[in-house]
Structures are given as C-alpha cells and as structure tokens.
Design a protein around this motif. Sequence first.
Motif, short mmCIF file in Angstrom:
data_model
loop_
_atom_site.label_atom_id
_atom_site.label_comp_id
_atom_site.label_asym_id
_atom_site.label_seq_id
_atom_site.Cartn_x
_atom_site.Cartn_y
_atom_site.Cartn_z
N ALA A 1001 0.83 -1.21 0.00
CA ALA A 1001 0.00 0.00 0.00
C ALA A 1001 0.86 1.25 0.00
O ALA A 1001 0.62 2.21 -0.76
N TYR A 1002 1.87 1.29 0.86
CA TYR A 1002 2.73 2.47 0.91
C TYR A 1002 3.61 2.58 -0.33
O TYR A 1002 3.96 3.68 -0.77
N LEU A 1003 3.98 1.44 -0.91
CA LEU A 1003 4.70 1.50 -2.19
C LEU A 1003 3.81 2.13 -3.26
O LEU A 1003 4.29 2.92 -4.11
N ALA A 1004 2.53 1.80 -3.24
CA ALA A 1004 1.61 2.43 -4.19
C ALA A 1004 1.56 3.93 -3.98
O ALA A 1004 1.56 4.72 -4.95
N LEU A 1005 1.50 4.38 -2.74
CA LEU A 1005 1.47 5.82 -2.45
C LEU A 1005 2.74 6.50 -2.94
O LEU A 1005 2.69 7.58 -3.55
N ALA A 1016 2.66 1.86 -9.51
CA ALA A 1016 1.61 2.23 -8.57
C ALA A 1016 0.42 1.29 -8.70
O ALA A 1016 -0.16 0.84 -7.69
N GLU A 1017 0.02 1.00 -9.94
CA GLU A 1017 -1.11 0.12 -10.15
C GLU A 1017 -0.81 -1.31 -9.70
O GLU A 1017 -1.65 -1.99 -9.10
N GLN A 1018 0.42 -1.79 -10.00
CA GLN A 1018 0.78 -3.14 -9.56
C GLN A 1018 0.82 -3.25 -8.04
O GLN A 1018 0.33 -4.21 -7.45
N SER A 1019 1.39 -2.23 -7.40
CA SER A 1019 1.45 -2.25 -5.93
C SER A 1019 0.05 -2.21 -5.34
O SER A 1019 -0.26 -2.94 -4.37
N GLU A 1039 -7.92 8.52 -2.29
CA GLU A 1039 -7.89 9.97 -2.44
C GLU A 1039 -6.73 10.42 -3.30
O GLU A 1039 -6.86 11.30 -4.17
N VAL A 1040 -5.55 9.81 -3.09
CA VAL A 1040 -4.38 10.17 -3.90
C VAL A 1040 -4.61 9.74 -5.34
O VAL A 1040 -4.22 10.45 -6.28
N GLN A 1041 -5.25 8.60 -5.54
CA GLN A 1041 -5.55 8.16 -6.91
C GLN A 1041 -6.45 9.16 -7.62
O GLN A 1041 -6.23 9.47 -8.81
N ARG A 1042 -7.44 9.63 -6.93
CA ARG A 1042 -8.32 10.63 -7.55
C ARG A 1042 -7.57 11.92 -7.83
O ARG A 1042 -7.83 12.62 -8.82
N MET A 1043 -6.62 12.23 -6.94
CA MET A 1043 -5.89 13.48 -7.09
C MET A 1043 -4.91 13.41 -8.27
O MET A 1043 -4.81 14.35 -9.07
N VAL A 1044 -4.19 12.28 -8.44
CA VAL A 1044 -3.20 12.19 -9.51
C VAL A 1044 -3.81 11.63 -10.79
O VAL A 1044 -3.21 11.74 -11.86
N GLY A 1045 -4.97 10.98 -10.70
CA GLY A 1045 -5.66 10.49 -11.88
C GLY A 1045 -5.23 9.12 -12.34
O GLY A 1045 -5.60 8.70 -13.45
N PHE A 1046 -4.43 8.42 -11.58
CA PHE A 1046 -4.05 7.06 -11.95
C PHE A 1046 -3.76 6.28 -10.66
O PHE A 1046 -3.87 6.81 -9.56
#
Length: 1051
Positions: A1001-1005, A1016-1019, A1039-1046
């Motif tokens: 999860a934190y790797l995705a962030l 990010a998507e794989q993590s 929330e970060v996904q919505r903010m960065v768009g991916f």
Amino acid sequence: QAFLSSTTFCVKGDTPVTYVRAEYNGVILGDSLKIDVSSDGTVKYNFTTSFEYNCDGPNCLDDIAHKPLFLTVIEVLPKEKKQKEEKTVALGQAVVDLLPLLEGHCSFRATVPLHPVPGSPLESLRPDAKCGLEVSVSIQESLLSVSQLSGGNLLRVTLEAAYSVPEVFVPTGPQQNYMIGLQVPTVGEKEYPLIFKNGILKLGGEKEPIPRPKKWPISNILAPGAQNIPDSFIVGGPYEEEDGELNKTEDREFRIQAESIKKRIVWDLERRCYLDPLAVLSLQKRIAECRYWPVEITRVPVVTSTKGKSSKLDKGDDDGQIFFHGVAYVNIVPLLYPGVKRIRGAFRVFAYQDREVFGKTKCLFSILRDLGHQANLNKLGPVIAAAGSPHSKAIPSRNQKEDKMTKEKDVIRKVRMSTTLKSQGSDTAIETEATVCQNLEGQQYVDAGTFLVMEIELAKALVPKRLPEELASRVREMLPARPQLPRRSAGAKKAVEDYHNQITSIAGAILDEYHELFGKQMVDGGVIDHHTLEEQKCQLNYELNSSGKYFAFKEQLKANPPFSTVVASPTFTGCEQLRLFAHEAEVNEDYDLASVYYQERLARDRQIVQHWLDYGAFCLLMEENIKAQECFREALSLNPSHLHSLLLCGIIAVMMEHYEEAEIFFEDATCLEPSNILSWTLLGLFYEIQENDIRVEMAFHEANKLLKARLAKEKNIAEAAEGGKKLYSLSATVLRPVTSPQEDTLLELFIVLNPLWGLVPDEAPDGSPKVQPDSVEPVVTIQHYLCVPICTVHGEHSACLSQRRLHVIPFLHAGSRTVVGMSMAGVSFITMPVCGFLFQFVHRALAHELLCQQEGPSCEYYLVLAQTHSLKKDFSKAEECLREAIQIDYLNPNVWAQKGHLCYLSGNLSEAKECYERTISFVADASEMHFVYLRLGSIYLKEKEYDKAKYTYMLACKKSSSCLTWLGVGIACYRLKEMTEAEDALSEANALNNNNAEVWAYLALVCMQVSRQLEAEQSYKYALKLELKNEELLQEIQEVQRMVGFGNPSF
C-alpha cells in the motif's frame, strides 16, 4: 585354621611357645595347642573352633554385624626355678570381621594383621616386619534367606565427635562417662537402643586428623590397633556438601574454630545394625511419619563400689536422674530420597525438653533417662561402648507394656499440668514452674554452640533410584522409531517439468488437429510459403474456437500453472531471521503466517532440534497439545541427550496428565546432567504438584546445593577479575547469599520454563549465528535463561527478570563474548489459554520465593507477578505489582519496559511513550528491546512525530531488521516527504516479506507521488489481493488516486 607368619619374631627364649585364644561376644571359645615357633618365624596352629548362631538370643544377626571375632596370640614363658604354674603373656591380638556372613557368603578367608599388645615384644619389630594370621571362616548354610538378602539392609551409625562442648566439662575431677543414645525403629512399634559410651574429652588446640579409622563399639580390646575397623575411615568433606546443619557459608568460620581450638568429646565409633525386611519397612514408615530422630547426649559420673558397700545408685535408685541432658534432632528424610544411602553432617545440640522432643520426634520417652538409668548405664561401663540389638534388646512395644504406657502418660500429664498452672496461677507460680521445667544444664549446650558430627549409612538405598540406562530405555520406548517417509518429487523443478509436459501434450493435440485439417503435406525437406502458413493458421484458429477446443486447451493450461497465483515467498537470509518473523507474526496475532515461517524453517532443515522445539511451542500457543508433543518428541528422537527436549517432553506430559511419563523424562534429565539446576528445580515443582513432599525436598535441596556451589565459584571468579584484566564485563550488582533451601532457585520459574519457548545458540563474535555440528550440543548461555518467554494478553513480550537475582552465572552485558542477539533470534510468546496449566509451575515457584524472602519481596518477584497478572488480563493488579517493583529498583529497565507494554495495551499511549523513552535512555538495555522500539515508533507515528519515529525504527533496524522495522522507516520517510528513502526502506521491507499488504500500500502511495503509474497500479493490485485491512490507509490511497488520476487499474 589360623596361621601366624612373621619375618622376625623377637621373644624370650630360643624357641618360643605360643598358642591362640579365640573369643566372641565376651565368651572364650577355646585355645589352640601350644606350638613352638619355627626357625623361619612361622607357626601352623591348625586350630578350629566354633560358636552357635542364635537368631533370637546371643550371637544373633545383629551381634554378627557389629561384634568381631578376637584372636589373641599368647606366649608361654619358660618356667623358672621353683615355679609351679607356667606364666603367659599376650603378644598380640587380631580381629576378624564377620560381616561377609551377612552378605550371603557361606565361607571366606582373610589375612588379618596381628596388632601388638602394649609391652609385647612385637612392638619392637621393624616397620616392615608385619605379623598376621590367616583365618578361614565357614558356616554350614547361609545365615540369610533369599528374601532376607534382597529385602534386608545393614545400618551403620558412625558417631564422630561433639564439638564446642560446655566449658564446665574438664578432664580433672571425678571420672565422667560421656554418652550418646538414639533409638532405631524395628519390627512393629518396637525400637531398640544404640548407646555410645566412653567418649574422650579433649581440650582442643588442633583439629582431628582426616582420614582417621573408625573404631569397634567394643571396649575389651587388648591391642590398641585392634580397635580400628579394617578399611573403614572417617574421611570428612566440605561443609557445604554435608546434609545436616551448620553447612552454610556463614557457619564456616565457627565450624573451623570449634573443630580446632575448642573442647570436644571424641568417640569415632561405628555401630552396625542388621535390619530384616520387616524392620526396613518399619524404618521407612518411621521416617515418613516423623522426619527427625532424637540423638541424646549426657554426662554421667562413673560409679565405683567397694567390697561390702554399695552406693545409692547401686542399690537401684529409680529416679532416673541424669546430668547435662541434651538432644540433637537429626533429619533422616534424605534416606527416603531415591538412591541416597548416606547422610553425614553436624547437628546442633539443644536442652532436652519433653514437650519439644515430642513435638519434633513423637517420642514420649528418653532412652538415657527413662530406659537407661544412671546406675544401669554405668554397670556396663568399661565393658561395652555400644549396646542394643533389634532382636534381643528391643524396647518393648508401647501397646504391649502397660507400665511403659503409664510412664508416657505421666510425661504428657506433667506437660499439660505445667501449661495449666502457667495459665491459671499467679506470676510467682509461673516463674516457679518455668524454673522447675527448665533444663539449665542442657541449656549450656545451646550457650556453648555444641554440635554433634555423625553419619548414618545404609548398605542399600531405601528407595532405589532408576539407573540412567533404564531411564534412557524407557524414553526410547516412548519414542517409537518411525519409518522414513517416501521421497516425493516436489518443489519448483517438479512444477516446471509438469508444466512443460502439459505444454507438450497440448501441442501434440493441436498438431493432430492440424493434420486432420490439412493432412500430412509436410515432407522431409519440404518448404511451405509464408502466405500458405498464415491461411492455415487462421483456419486452424477458426476450427479450434468454433469447436470449443481452444477454450478446453486454455483451461487445461490454467489448471496446471508452473507457479501459484499467491505472491511468492520471499528469500530470507537465514533460519534465525525466520524465527524473528514468526515471533512478530505471533505478536500481531497472525498465526497463519507464523505457522508458515515455522514450517519453512523445518522444510529447510528437519535435523535441527531447535526448529522442532520452536514449532512445538507455537503449537502450544494454538492449544494443539498433541502436535506439540509430537514436535518435542521428534526433537528428542533427533538427539536423545538434548536436555531441554527432555524437559519439554516432561512438561507437555504433565499438561496432558501423563504423570508417569513426565517423571521419567524429568528423572532422565537429572541423570543426563546431574549438575543442572533447571532440571532439579523442574523436578521439584513436578513433585510438588504431585504432593510428594519428600521428593520435593530432595529435588530442591539438590538444586540449592548446586546453586550455592556455582555462586561460590562465580564469587571467586569475580574477585579474581577485580585484581587483573577483566575478560568480560560483570554486572555491578552484588550477589545476595542464599539463606534457605529454595531461595533464588525457585524465583527462576520462567527461567526454568524458558526452554519451552526456544533457546537460541550462541552467536559468533561478528553477530552471526554460530554454526555447530549436529553431534555437538549447543552451548546455552545465561541469556537463554534470562529471556522470559511470556507475553501479555495480545501476545506482547514481558520484560525478563533482572540480573541481580539470576544467580545461574554472572549476567553479561551486550557486546560480551556470550551475549545472544535476542532480537535476531526472537522469543516465542504464550497466550492465556496455553499458560493456564503452566501457571501451576509459576505460582508454586513464586510462593516458595515469597516464603524465602527475609527482607520482603524483591523487585524480580513483583515483576514476574505482574507478568502473570498481565497474562490473566488483570491489568490493575499488574500495575500495582509494577508500582512496587519500581519503588524497590527504580533503575531497572525491564520494569519500565513491562510498564510500557501494560500502558500500551491499556490504551494509555502517552504514559506508554514515557515508559518506553525511559527504557531506551538507560545505559543497559532491557532484555528485549525489539518491541520497545516497534511500539514506541508506532506511538510517534500516531502523534505525527515522524523524525523521532524514523530514528526509533532505524535503531530497531540496526539491532534486528525485519519487515516491520523497515516498514516503520518507510512510513516515517513518506510522511516526511522523503520519497527516495521511503522507497528504499519499503523495498527492504518487501524483500523480507512480500506478503505484507501495508508494504504494498505504501509503495503504491510512493509510486503515485513520483508519477510511476505502472508500479503504482501493480502495488495497489497486490495490496488488494493481500486483503489490506487498514481502512484509513485504503481511503488515503483512493484519495491520492483521484488526485493524480491514476493508480487504480479499474479506472
């Protein structure tokens, strides 16, 4: 037949004439012929004599046991003028011990030395000129039956001396007879007396020689040398190894002074008693009912009488008055210990008081006062020094003798009357009664510090001890050999091979379809153009899809994948790191993951004993006792001499109520390592659960004796280290002396049970685990005992006991030669369901420790008690105990660590943080710092003190890196916007455990923050696949996904 041989024979006359006189039990058996001594100094007497054996009268078995046969060589002097009767002179005396007849022999031969009589010509012989008699003794049939030989016993009582006697004892003045008396139980309620007379009063000034011979309990011996029992000596020994009193370190100086410069009375007599099988059973019963034997001491004036007159005592005054009447209480319970045949020690002498003697020994009469009056004792004065026979001189049964019962009742009545008068009378009456009852003369023994040194020995132990071979055989029977499991091909190689075979099979099926469509147009060396191949490929795909065969082939491949769809297990650095990960999984209550780690260790090497012990402890945590038993026994089968495997098998046997098996395991452990304190302590706790008080005392006594010996050795090492270069750093705390049998041994309740939760091997100097051959027993250091394998309710570690009271060996500071990295090794923990039974050991040990504390409970006592309350979820009592521990030892890091855990579990994070910070501020670390760092770091993260969190987690990584420690570093760096360091830390965590959802999860962030969409998507995908349970973290990612768009593949 008797033969006299000598190299030289210096007697009067050219051809001396001698004969032999045989005497037994005060009766002359006969004289040999008078024979001239030959020129070579030898004489063949060819003399045969005999006496009748009487089982119920004189010459009984007991007489044969302690009375020897005397052979006196007498010279016939030449007649002088006008001499009517010939004169004789005794040359020497030999003593024949008849003890072999009680050992089942019907005959024996012996060459006995001829000891010169004072004034005899034999005294002038050269030292190398020895005189002796060759004697042959035989009986028609064995004196003992088979049952008597197997069930009977021989009791030896050796009275050495009474030291530090009252000053009023002086060698001048009226002649005194110093006597000792005791009673030996025999058949039924009968008892027979042993009386040792004619003690020699010495003024002191030098110590009695060691070794020195024991003497016959007979007084009519002509030759001084014949008084010594052949091959029987008083050898003494260290005070600390004695069984009696005055054997502690603080008594040593007094013993040395008393045995060298103070007055003493010396006997050095050995009295033997034959006990038939019924007497042996009676002795066992007597010891079990009453642990003490009263050994009385008195001084009696020697009575002399003249012709025509007799003293008052000779006329039979029956008042029974004796002087300086004292008593020593000899604890004979050790004779009921398995395998114990001998006790020896010093025993204090007290004033003889009827009520006190009855209270301790249940004896209602005095052997010297009530059964052997002053006159009667002296009538036999110079004749015998010890009397009594279990067959002919036994004290009558108390049930059969009314007069004796009357006297005993009078004694009780006097005691009760004394108590009544004291309670009802005036102050004057009380003082008068006290004066009358008080034994003022006997009190002088107490004032002078008098003590007796004596030995009681049996030919055979009353309670046989199982031989080590028998115990080892019984253990092997409980560990049946299992056939080797059939070898099965498995692993990655087999999976790949199977996958390749499946591909080959499907390829063959597709080729068959191709041949059906286009025939075998392919010939050797033929070439098909590219356009034709493409057309055939499209037609083949159409046929496969329309017929459904394509889908069938695809599903067939999916059903046999080369790798599972679960995230692959990470590559670990070693088995000890696996041990740490399993430990962390237990703390986090992720028992499935912990089981995977333990099984992974076993898969790597099933021949390592510690792997099985650790997995067995985990099975106990999961309440799988049968599986735990199998693990412990598997470890024992790998190494039958592994001490901790034996102890663990014993513990699990107790838990499963297999008490006979448990006893065998514990006994085998004590036989395997007789000097191991843990084995004896566990054996004592087991016997206490069984309510076997005598065995409890035996085990704790042995453990305490070993502990005191080890303490003395450590003290010497510490003192030696102070004078020179220290090889290692010792704890600065002073060792407290042991003052009671169970003290200091029993506090180590968790230390004793520690092997249950995984002892770890020593580390090499570089910190890596020491590699040892399979055949070599791993060395277990003090750290193994100090690591308390106890958890709090949610699996958290409790601090270990302080080094101050852990007297197994000196506690070594971190960085020393034998310190083990406990964070790397890890310690398993036990939750409440498993510890329920083990609390029996815990509470019993703590109860003993509390009783042994002379200055009140110690810090360690409260610390252990707090841990037990934490396991029971009784946090309020645990907090009270920790408060008391802090008041006693404010600078103990283990107490503060334990308090921090308690506050953390209670939800009081602010106070938990203060406790943890105090713990890490000490110079000396707590026993287990790994979870102190982890929990303190988690508190910092919650309070958004990210710099402190990063530093704390880095300390944990430095000491013992794990997925959780690097995860903490990664989280702190992410919150500090240090993305590069965060990614590095999280990568380290992922390398150690790629099954942790929070790491992914934190790797995705981090990947979303640095705009790396694919990673990010794989993590994120792996975090979801591993079922991320942190809702707040999952919401933050979205929330970060919505903010960065991916970042979400479903977008």
